[in-house]
Scaffold this motif. Sequence first.
Motif, PDB file in Angstrom:
ATOM      1  N   SER A 301      39.279  45.842  37.086  1.00 13.88           N
ATOM      2  CA  SER A 301      37.874  45.721  36.699  1.00 13.88           C
ATOM      3  C   SER A 301      37.128  44.833  37.873  1.00 13.88           C
ATOM      4  CB  SER A 301      38.151  44.719  35.438  1.00 13.88           C
ATOM      5  OG  SER A 301      38.771  45.346  34.398  1.00 13.88           O
ATOM      6  N   SER A 345      40.200  45.387  28.338  1.00 13.45           N
ATOM      7  CA  SER A 345      40.828  45.158  27.067  1.00 13.45           C
ATOM      8  C   SER A 345      39.759  44.067  26.474  1.00 13.45           C
ATOM      9  CB  SER A 345      42.047  44.291  27.410  1.00 13.45           C
ATOM     10  OG  SER A 345      41.920  43.148  28.312  1.00 13.45           O
ATOM     11  N   THR A 348      41.422  39.513  28.477  1.00 12.71           N
ATOM     12  CA  THR A 348      41.823  38.910  29.652  1.00 12.71           C
ATOM     13  C   THR A 348      41.489  37.353  29.810  1.00 12.71           C
ATOM     14  OG1 THR A 348      41.865  40.957  30.877  1.00 12.71           O
ATOM     15  CG2 THR A 348      41.978  38.927  32.110  1.00 12.71           C
TER      16      THR A 348
HETATM   17  O1  M6R Z   1      41.809  44.136  30.669  1.00 11.94           O
HETATM   18  P1  M6R Z   1      41.127  43.724  31.879  1.00 11.94           P
HETATM   19  O2  M6R Z   1      40.374  44.996  32.600  1.00 11.94           O
HETATM   20  O3  M6R Z   1      40.537  42.431  31.877  1.00 11.94           O
HETATM   21  O4  M6R Z   1      42.220  43.636  32.933  1.00 11.94           O
HETATM   22  C1  M6R Z   1      42.304  43.016  34.048  1.00 11.94           C
HETATM   23  C2  M6R Z   1      43.648  43.294  34.912  1.00 11.94           C
HETATM   24  O5  M6R Z   1      44.677  42.746  34.357  1.00 11.94           O
HETATM   25  C3  M6R Z   1      43.788  44.675  34.987  1.00 11.94           C
HETATM   26  O6  M6R Z   1      42.717  45.459  35.389  1.00 11.94           O
HETATM   27  C4  M6R Z   1      45.084  45.087  35.825  1.00 11.94           C
HETATM   28  O7  M6R Z   1      44.653  44.793  37.120  1.00 11.94           O
HETATM   29  C5  M6R Z   1      45.497  46.861  35.904  1.00 11.94           C
HETATM   30  N1  M6R Z   1      46.424  46.836  34.823  1.00 11.94           N
HETATM   31  C6  M6R Z   1      45.854  47.282  36.929  1.00 11.94           C
HETATM   32  O8  M6R Z   1      45.868  48.679  37.001  1.00 11.94           O
END
Ligand code: M6R
Length: 601
Positions: A301, A345, A348
């Motif tokens: 993200s 999500s 985070t």
């Molecule tokens: O749910 P989020 O977008 O906040 O998550 C952030 C990161 O944990 C997430 O983008 C992570 O880097 C990905 N699983 C990578 O593919």
Amino acid sequence: MCGIVAYVGDLVAGPILFDTLKRLEYRGYDSAGVALKSEGAIVVLKSAGRIADLEKVYQSRGCPGEGMGIGHTRWATHGRPSDRNAHPHTSGEIAIVHNGIIENYLDLRELLTEMGYVFSSETDSEVLAHLIHFYFKGDLYAAVCRALVHVEGSYAVAVLAASSPYLVCARKDSPLVLGKGKTAIYVASDVPALLPYTKDVIRMKDGEIARVFADRVEIMDREGQPRLAQVERITWDADAAEKGGYTHFMLKEIHEQPRAIRETIAGRISEIDGDVRLKLGMSDEEIKGLERVTIIACGTSYHAGMLAKNLFARVAGLPVDVEVASEFLNIQVRPRTLLLGITQSGETADTLLALKKAKTCGGRSLAITNVVGSTVTELVDGTIYTRCGPEIGVAATKTFTSQLVAIILLAIRLGRARAHLTPDQARKMLIELTKLPGLVQRVLEKREEIRKIAERYAGASCYFFIGRDYLYPISLEGALKMKEIAYIPSEGYAGGELKHGPLALITEKTPVVALATCGKKIQSNIKEVRARGAEVIALATEGDPDIAKVASHVIELPQTQPIYSAVLCTVAVQLLSYYTANKLGLPIDKPRNLAKCVTVE
Ligand code: M6R
């Protein structure tokens, strides 16, 4: 992603509906419901939460119902997860379940309210129940046909009427499959739900409407002409079927991107006005008054946020700071700053904490997320949902490209409100945006070519991804994907930075992926690494006359505007890391040490 099931047959529908709904659980859901025909009326049971809990309620009510019913698992897009928003929705003796997005639901809702209909949910789907009820004069098929004429958007729908001897199903841009049993017809959004009952399926096509009886299905095409239904025999096992025939969820989700992007765009653009419709909770005056944007995010993200940096500056004349949430320590957010949290999500921990901290400085806040009702949505003034359905593979794929599309929509809205972008300029961007799902599809069709290259370099001990401008964040994302699922140490670098240090790492054993679809400058970086013996896999625009002279392999991507080319390059690097990890036999959907959602600091 919502799931639909239906049953018409000689058994009591309830237990079959609950069982088939459970088989759609892997798609993710937040609420569930069924509508059952019972003694000339319709019984509806629905609630937020687990299907198993709803099933207990059904059993405690003495398992009502006869041989006809519909069921639904909901993944919220319009209106938060709640009992009221759960499907089925009813209107008089009509009950419906719907998967998709009704883009003009606000107009239809207004119209139906004027006609006296009372809405009991915040969903887009409820308009369908009332519309069908309005047209229902004893012939359910005719009523559904007439109602759907008014609907803009996507749908898979199953409709029940207490007095009708058959069910009606229809689809447009959302999947729907019919299963033929010996004494029953089953309906589902996806094949896995049907497999314990039948392996003979009929896939409904776009624009078709079907009358479903216990012993037959009558399918009508767009023109209302009957279509001879072709029965397909399914040979996959249930596990493969859940993944839609793909070997991993990640591969399935990579292939879902054209649809995911369509959903992100749906109902939000007006080519005529050259503008974007988003509920930002801010007036144009407030947007004009903005001086900066501060973006807070983690991981993939965060890479989406980095793309926003150059885009917002160009399109909306707004300087942007992009902050890694866990490093958001003593940063003071200046006045007249728009805060933007990006998190697929919505849960985070680092992102939520940093957003809370930033909000104490005042100012307006927005979130881009995929999960309706997630915690981030409670923190901010406005939310842009990416609407791409749940992502099961740990590696973010479709949620990332949908975030990029949401960012592009937001940039255009801000640019228009600030008069930094003319309607004509916005229109050109929007016209190209509508072509993006098709262009992504063309990149997906390159999968074999990409697989061969990936397998050739799967033994590499280090990978480099280089890009410039919009493609620099994508080089970071490519490297993250390669690390995360193929466990190969990988660096993402701005092309121009190579010579300031990392060039020392380049040898003939370091494959370099050059994102070379925009501008010629990257070609000098390709030459730099070629001169150190590296093999270069270039992602280039179709027909580029020069790239083959400098790169070892060229993957040609469709011509488009630079910002959209970032999305196309993303899909190519996702496939590259997927096929590398697959060749190495790694657990792609659940890489070691990683979780889908990081809810700890
Ligand atoms: O749910 P989020 O977008 O906040 O998550 C952030 C990161 O944990 C997430 O983008 C992570 O880097 C990905 N699983 C990578 O593919």
